[in-house]
Write a protein that holds these residues in place. Sequence first.
Motif, PDB file in Angstrom:
ATOM      1  N   ARG A  27      -3.442  -5.020   2.338  1.00 48.56           N
ATOM      2  CA  ARG A  27      -4.435  -4.416   1.439  1.00 48.56           C
ATOM      3  C   ARG A  27      -5.855  -4.611   1.980  1.00 48.56           C
ATOM      4  N   ALA A  65      -6.418  -2.197   4.928  1.00 50.96           N
ATOM      5  CA  ALA A  65      -6.628  -0.827   4.452  1.00 50.96           C
ATOM      6  C   ALA A  65      -8.018  -0.694   3.845  1.00 50.96           C
ATOM      7  N   ILE A 106       0.153   4.188   2.434  1.00 52.19           N
ATOM      8  CA  ILE A 106       0.152   3.974   3.882  1.00 52.19           C
ATOM      9  C   ILE A 106       0.919   5.104   4.562  1.00 52.19           C
ATOM     10  N   ASP A 127       0.843  -1.191   0.000  1.00 49.38           N
ATOM     11  CA  ASP A 127       0.000   0.000   0.000  1.00 49.38           C
ATOM     12  C   ASP A 127       0.885   1.249   0.000  1.00 49.38           C
ATOM     13  N   HIS A 156      -3.910   3.633   7.232  1.00 48.86           N
ATOM     14  CA  HIS A 156      -4.593   4.035   5.999  1.00 48.86           C
ATOM     15  C   HIS A 156      -6.072   4.108   6.353  1.00 48.86           C
TER      16      HIS A 156
END
Length: 138
Positions: A120, A123, A45, A42, A59
């Motif tokens: 991921r 987030a 982030i 990410d 995030h």
Amino acid sequence: MQAKAHPDSQTASANITKRIQELEDWRGDTLAHIRELIHAADPDIQEEWKWRGVPVWSHDGIVCTGETYKQVVKLTFARGASIKDPKNLFNSSLEGNTRRAIDIREGEKINEPAFKGLIRAAAAANSAAVAQRKAKKK
């Protein structure tokens, strides 16, 4: 590896780098590698430094923390209980209703693609929660 939006992100990133360097053993190497994987998973982030010295990656809320102990590097996912973990990386804090953690011991390797998937997913779960809160306010 600097966070983009938070004004204290440079300080947080510097503190995380300093912590990694101070460890001078496998824990520092592991935390540095995990940090790279998190940013690869990410790029948006943000790095934070909380609770008197805990590296945090966020995030739309906390994705995970990176605590170091004598025997383990512990990666605690704030919404871990709600994230699918098909490769069973979570191996700690399994009894809770919210958090889940991954304890990495000296010499252990992490399944990198699965770990990036967890980052991921965490987030995305945070972003969905933010969107849901905004929708309720309308």
